[in-house]
Motif scaffolding. Structure first.
Motif: not given
Length: 284
Positions: A112-122, A147-156
């Motif tokens: 199918g049609v696929f796209q990489l979409v930038p993560v937005r934490v909120e 969720q803070n574990v995942t957020e700590d991985h994404l934010r940096p």
């Protein structure tokens, strides 16, 4: 903390619903609402494509982009991705080191049609946290918890210098996977294999159990690896380092046109160094 595996097609015996004890405030998926050492003898010379080839790649890309955009519109893909913020607002650190991943756009794949979409934490944190708490994913990514574990991985990554870029994989308008596109030559991984300038790495997890074990990971890995090579003319190789214990993941990379290069001892795992080369992309 670096993920320990791609976890592409591993079949989970457990449900992806882990409950609020492991990942509080999950509720409905937010995106669904709004949305060792290398042993080969490769050199590390600073190789660069001739300027005329770079121009040719760009001309071919422009023509392909127009056709893909038409297909994406027909499949309803653009309605979800168009709601993302402008590139300048998505990544405070920028992503020039990866040639603008945020603007690579949709591609047509056999799935199918696929796209990489930038993560937005909120928007995406609860969804990604839920996936990270799936036992099949947690066994290799080691990011289970609140969720803070995942957020700590994404934010940096989101506020960094752009050497690693986290994305949701959106297939036919639905977010179904998490990706990290990163500069392997600028990563700590570069100390463990014969690196070349602009080597680009991929991490992947497939979110839903129903999407695993049926070849979807291989299809998307091939498509994204080719997308990297198309959008980054200076990159001659796409790199991956799945955990050797994750046989389905290693198999998925092999099926996607990667070749096994070496076993690599990394701080958190013994990995299979997988490489997809521009020169062999039409042969594997």
């Amino acid at each position: 903390m670096s993920p320990t595996d791609a976890s592409t097609d591993a079949v989970s015996a457990a449900s992806t619903d882990v409950g609020n004890d492991a990942c509080p405030d999950v509720g409905e998926d937010s995106a669904a609402q709004g949305i060792g050492r290398g042993t080969d003898n490769e050199d590390t010379l600073n190789l660069r494509l001739p300027d005329e080839l770079v121009v040719l790649f760009e001309e071919e890309r422009s023509g392909a982009d127009a056709a893909t955009a038409d297909a994406a519109t027909r499949h309803g893909q653009r309605s979800w991705s168009d709601s993302t913020a402008p590139r300048s607002a998505r990544t405070p650190g920028g992503d020039d080191l990866l040639d603008g991943v945020a603007d690579w756009g949709p591609i047509v794949t056999p799935a199918g049609v696929f796209q990489l979409v930038p993560v937005r934490v909120e928007r995406d944190l609860a969804l990604i946290c839920r996936w990270m708490n799936d036992p099949a994913v947690a066994a290799f990514w080691e990011l289970a918890g609140h969720q803070n574990v995942t957020e700590d991985h994404l934010r940096p990554q989101l506020v960094g210098d752009g050497r690693s870029f986290p994305c949701l994989g959106v297939l036919d308008g639905s977010p179904m996977s998490y990706w990290e596109i990163y500069r392997a030559d600028l990563d700590s991984l570069a100390r463990h294999y014969p690196v070349r300038p602009h080597d680009t790495g991929i991490h992947l997890l497939i979110g839903a159990v129903a999407d695993r074990g049926r070849g979807l990971g291989s299809t998307l890995l091939r498509a994204v690896a080719d997308l990297v090579l198309d959008r980054r003319p200076a990159c001659a190789r796409v790199i991956a380092e799945p955990d050797l214990r994750n046989i389905p993941s290693v198999t998925a990379f092999l099926s996607a046109g990667f070749r096994f290069s070496a076993e690599v001892d990394l701080p958190a795992k013994r990995a299979a160094l997988m490489i997809r080369e521009r020169s062999l992309r039409d042969l594997l």
